[in-house]
Design a protein around this motif. Sequence first.
Motif, PDB file in Angstrom:
ATOM      1  N   ARG A  88       0.854  -1.185   0.000  1.00 35.93           N
ATOM      2  CA  ARG A  88       0.000   0.000   0.000  1.00 35.93           C
ATOM      3  C   ARG A  88       0.888   1.232   0.000  1.00 35.93           C
ATOM      4  N   ARG A  89       0.617   2.106  -0.947  1.00 35.12           N
ATOM      5  CA  ARG A  89       1.446   3.309  -1.113  1.00 35.12           C
ATOM      6  C   ARG A  89       0.549   4.528  -1.223  1.00 35.12           C
ATOM      7  N   LEU A  90       0.978   5.599  -0.557  1.00 37.85           N
ATOM      8  CA  LEU A  90       0.277   6.875  -0.619  1.00 37.85           C
ATOM      9  C   LEU A  90       1.306   7.952  -0.923  1.00 37.85           C
ATOM     10  N   HIS A  91       1.067   8.680  -1.993  1.00 32.97           N
ATOM     11  CA  HIS A  91       1.953   9.801  -2.331  1.00 32.97           C
ATOM     12  C   HIS A  91       1.136  11.078  -2.214  1.00 32.97           C
ATOM     13  N   LEU A  92       1.640  12.023  -1.429  1.00 30.72           N
ATOM     14  CA  LEU A  92       0.934  13.276  -1.205  1.00 30.72           C
ATOM     15  C   LEU A  92       1.664  14.421  -1.901  1.00 30.72           C
ATOM     16  N   LEU A  93       0.914  15.223  -2.616  1.00 28.54           N
ATOM     17  CA  LEU A  93       1.441  16.433  -3.231  1.00 28.54           C
ATOM     18  C   LEU A  93       1.099  17.563  -2.283  1.00 28.54           C
ATOM     19  N   VAL A  94       2.110  18.125  -1.627  1.00 33.09           N
ATOM     20  CA  VAL A  94       1.882  19.138  -0.597  1.00 33.09           C
ATOM     21  C   VAL A  94       2.248  20.521  -1.108  1.00 33.09           C
ATOM     22  N   GLU A  95       1.692  21.541  -0.454  1.00 33.17           N
ATOM     23  CA  GLU A  95       1.882  22.910  -0.931  1.00 33.17           C
ATOM     24  C   GLU A  95       3.217  23.511  -0.521  1.00 33.17           C
ATOM     25  N   HIS A 134       2.497   7.274  11.462  1.00 33.78           N
ATOM     26  CA  HIS A 134       1.218   6.643  11.792  1.00 33.78           C
ATOM     27  C   HIS A 134       0.854   5.578  10.751  1.00 33.78           C
ATOM     28  N   LEU A 135       0.961   5.953   9.472  1.00 33.81           N
ATOM     29  CA  LEU A 135       0.587   5.016   8.411  1.00 33.81           C
ATOM     30  C   LEU A 135       1.621   3.912   8.220  1.00 33.81           C
ATOM     31  N   ARG A 136       2.902   4.225   8.428  1.00 35.77           N
ATOM     32  CA  ARG A 136       3.954   3.202   8.321  1.00 35.77           C
ATOM     33  C   ARG A 136       3.670   2.053   9.284  1.00 35.77           C
ATOM     34  N   ASP A 137       3.241   2.390  10.496  1.00 33.81           N
ATOM     35  CA  ASP A 137       2.917   1.369  11.495  1.00 33.81           C
ATOM     36  C   ASP A 137       1.747   0.488  11.069  1.00 33.81           C
ATOM     37  N   ARG A 138       1.007   0.933  10.086  1.00 28.40           N
ATOM     38  CA  ARG A 138      -0.139   0.181   9.579  1.00 28.40           C
ATOM     39  C   ARG A 138       0.128  -0.418   8.204  1.00 28.40           C
ATOM     40  N   GLY A 139       1.404  -0.455   7.808  1.00 28.80           N
ATOM     41  CA  GLY A 139       1.788  -1.121   6.573  1.00 28.80           C
ATOM     42  C   GLY A 139       1.805  -0.277   5.317  1.00 28.80           C
ATOM     43  N   TRP A 140       1.741   1.035   5.453  1.00 27.43           N
ATOM     44  CA  TRP A 140       1.744   1.922   4.292  1.00 27.43           C
ATOM     45  C   TRP A 140       3.134   2.484   4.037  1.00 27.43           C
ATOM     46  N   THR A 141       3.426   2.731   2.780  1.00 24.89           N
ATOM     47  CA  THR A 141       4.594   3.508   2.380  1.00 24.89           C
ATOM     48  C   THR A 141       4.071   4.880   1.983  1.00 24.89           C
ATOM     49  N   VAL A 142       4.576   5.926   2.638  1.00 22.59           N
ATOM     50  CA  VAL A 142       4.096   7.292   2.391  1.00 22.59           C
ATOM     51  C   VAL A 142       5.261   8.135   1.889  1.00 22.59           C
ATOM     52  N   THR A 143       5.047   8.816   0.776  1.00 23.40           N
ATOM     53  CA  THR A 143       6.025   9.752   0.225  1.00 23.40           C
ATOM     54  C   THR A 143       5.301  11.058  -0.084  1.00 23.40           C
ATOM     55  N   GLN A 144       6.073  12.110  -0.311  1.00 26.57           N
ATOM     56  CA  GLN A 144       5.468  13.386  -0.648  1.00 26.57           C
ATOM     57  C   GLN A 144       6.362  14.174  -1.590  1.00 26.57           C
ATOM     58  N   ASP A 165       2.003  19.255 -12.151  1.00 26.18           N
ATOM     59  CA  ASP A 165       2.669  18.412 -11.157  1.00 26.18           C
ATOM     60  C   ASP A 165       1.914  17.106 -10.937  1.00 26.18           C
ATOM     61  N   ILE A 166       0.593  17.178 -10.898  1.00 29.76           N
ATOM     62  CA  ILE A 166      -0.211  15.960 -10.719  1.00 29.76           C
ATOM     63  C   ILE A 166       0.008  15.009 -11.885  1.00 29.76           C
ATOM     64  N   LYS A 167      -0.006  15.529 -13.109  1.00 33.25           N
ATOM     65  CA  LYS A 167       0.203  14.681 -14.280  1.00 33.25           C
ATOM     66  C   LYS A 167       1.597  14.059 -14.269  1.00 33.25           C
ATOM     67  N   LEU A 168       2.617  14.822 -13.850  1.00 31.95           N
ATOM     68  CA  LEU A 168       3.968  14.268 -13.743  1.00 31.95           C
ATOM     69  C   LEU A 168       4.013  13.143 -12.722  1.00 31.95           C
ATOM     70  N   LEU A 169       3.357  13.336 -11.597  1.00 28.99           N
ATOM     71  CA  LEU A 169       3.330  12.303 -10.560  1.00 28.99           C
ATOM     72  C   LEU A 169       2.582  11.062 -11.018  1.00 28.99           C
ATOM     73  N   LEU A 170       1.478  11.240 -11.708  1.00 29.42           N
ATOM     74  CA  LEU A 170       0.712  10.093 -12.185  1.00 29.42           C
ATOM     75  C   LEU A 170       1.477   9.269 -13.205  1.00 29.42           C
ATOM     76  N   ASP A 187       7.688   4.745 -10.334  1.00 33.92           N
ATOM     77  CA  ASP A 187       8.698   4.260  -9.393  1.00 33.92           C
ATOM     78  C   ASP A 187       8.608   4.939  -8.037  1.00 33.92           C
ATOM     79  N   CYS A 188       7.802   5.978  -7.908  1.00 33.71           N
ATOM     80  CA  CYS A 188       7.547   6.687  -6.652  1.00 33.71           C
ATOM     81  C   CYS A 188       8.828   7.135  -5.963  1.00 33.71           C
ATOM     82  N   THR A 189       9.747   7.692  -6.706  1.00 32.98           N
ATOM     83  CA  THR A 189      10.957   8.267  -6.109  1.00 32.98           C
ATOM     84  C   THR A 189      10.846   9.774  -6.141  1.00 32.98           C
ATOM     85  N   CYS A 190       9.649  10.291  -6.029  1.00 35.82           N
ATOM     86  CA  CYS A 190       9.361  11.718  -6.129  1.00 35.82           C
ATOM     87  C   CYS A 190       9.978  12.502  -4.998  1.00 35.82           C
TER      88      CYS A 190
END
Length: 77
Positions: free
Chosen positions: A6-13, A28-38, A65-70, A74-77
């Motif tokens: 499970r992966r979540l990538h956040l685009l922050v301001e 918080h999410l890592r402890d629940r099995g998520w990989t979170v990047t931003q 930026d959203i289109k580039l992320l989509l 490889d999620c090395t953003c």
Amino acid sequence: MNTGYRRLHLLVEGQTEEIVVNNVLEPHLRDRGWTVTQSIVATKRPASGASHKGGVSSWAKLERDIKLLLGNTDCTC
């Protein structure tokens, strides 16, 4: 329950939101099995030199930026 990857990538301001992701959401999410990047929204991309980050000034810049992320699987953003 799904135990797959499970992966979540956040685009922050800006840097403040990045700190919240790094210090609150990611642990918080890592402890629940998520990989979170931003990524911080790039507000200016000069031909030379470092890009400026933070502060959304228009939908067109955010949409780019959203289109580039989509397109980045490889999620090395």
